[in-house]
Design a protein around this motif. Structure first.
Motif, short mmCIF file in Angstrom:
data_model
loop_
_atom_site.label_atom_id
_atom_site.label_comp_id
_atom_site.label_asym_id
_atom_site.label_seq_id
_atom_site.Cartn_x
_atom_site.Cartn_y
_atom_site.Cartn_z
N LEU A 52 3.06 -2.09 5.12
CA LEU A 52 2.37 -1.19 6.04
C LEU A 52 1.90 0.07 5.31
O LEU A 52 2.53 0.49 4.32
N PRO A 53 0.83 0.69 5.79
CA PRO A 53 0.42 1.98 5.22
C PRO A 53 1.43 3.08 5.56
O PRO A 53 2.13 3.00 6.57
N LYS A 54 1.48 4.08 4.70
CA LYS A 54 2.27 5.32 4.89
C LYS A 54 3.78 5.12 4.76
O LYS A 54 4.45 5.90 4.09
N LEU A 55 4.33 4.09 5.41
CA LEU A 55 5.77 3.84 5.34
C LEU A 55 5.98 2.36 5.56
O LEU A 55 5.55 1.82 6.57
N ASP A 56 6.61 1.67 4.58
CA ASP A 56 6.72 0.22 4.73
C ASP A 56 7.84 -0.18 5.68
O ASP A 56 8.68 0.63 6.08
#
Length: 231
Positions: A56-60
């Motif tokens: 995922l973007p920003k935080l997996d």
């Protein structure tokens, strides 16, 4: 009240497909398209289950579930990812995932997994015949969903608690890995009982003084596990 599912995936096509099939199965859905949005929504809303992509973007996804469990949020999590390595599966389970799906998957399979997880979750919330189960210095409170060791409260994920309680209710009996898999996860893992071993290891880390020579949960080689009273 309709049960609510949060779908976390950065691919709009997957979210649309899952929303259609999950809502058709009788659930309410919400969606998040990156890790930060997912954390924010989970903190602000009450979901019955989260479908969580790893990449995922920003935080997996791994960081999300790790954060949730550290904050003692036990919302059931069904992890979904294109990754299919042994390490990814073990990490997901170590961080507290309830189940694991590898893309590509069929929407029907996702719905089946959701229902299985919710069924098991609902079962733990039913009234228990035991107000408390005491074994040695370990006390389990089924109705409160609590575990104490020498009066110190311990934090368990949902599956860890269910597994420990099942072992405690069947104290002194040898329970096979397949039996534990069927009773706690209620899903056919096609003989993959490593999920049981992972959770046993996590429970031992919390209740055993020496995990190599455990006092409570004994390994019965070639069969499974048995919980004993060490006193």
């Amino acid at each position: 009240m309709m049960q609510r599912i949060l779908i976390v995936d950065d691919e709009q096509s997957i979210v649309t497909l899952l929303k259609y099939n999950i809502e058709k199965a009788g659930f309410e859905t919400d969606a998040a398209f990156d890790g930060e949005e997912a954390i924010q929504k989970i903190e602000q809303n009450n979901y019955d289950l989260v479908i969580l992509d790893v990449m995922l973007p920003k935080l997996d996804g791994m960081e999300i579930i790790k954060t949730l469990r550290q904050n003692k949020n036990n919302v059931p999590v069904l992890m979904a990812t294109a990754l299919d390595t042994e390490l990814d599966k073990i990490l997901g389970l170590e961080f507290g995932a309830d189940d694991y799906l590898t893309k590509p998957f069929s929407p029907k399979e996702v719905v089946a997994r959701i229902k299985a997880i919710l069924r098991r979750s609902g079962k733990t919330e039913q009234p228990s015949d035991f107000s408390e189960i005491k074994i040695g210095e370990l006390t389990i409170f089924p109705e409160k969903y609590e575990v104490k060791l020498r009066d110190e409260a311990l934090h368990f994920t949902r599956k860890e608690f269910e597994l420990l309680k099942y072992l405690a209710v069947h104290k002194g009996k040898v329970l096979t890995r397949d039996q534990l898999l069927n009773e706690i996860w209620n899903y056919d893992y096609v003989g993959d009982t490593r999920i049981v071993d992972v959770h046993i290891g996590r429970i031992r880390d919390k209740i055993e003084t020496d995990t190599k020579n455990p006092n409570y949960i004994k390994t019965i080689h070639g069969l499974g596990y048995k919980l004993e009273d060490p006193t």
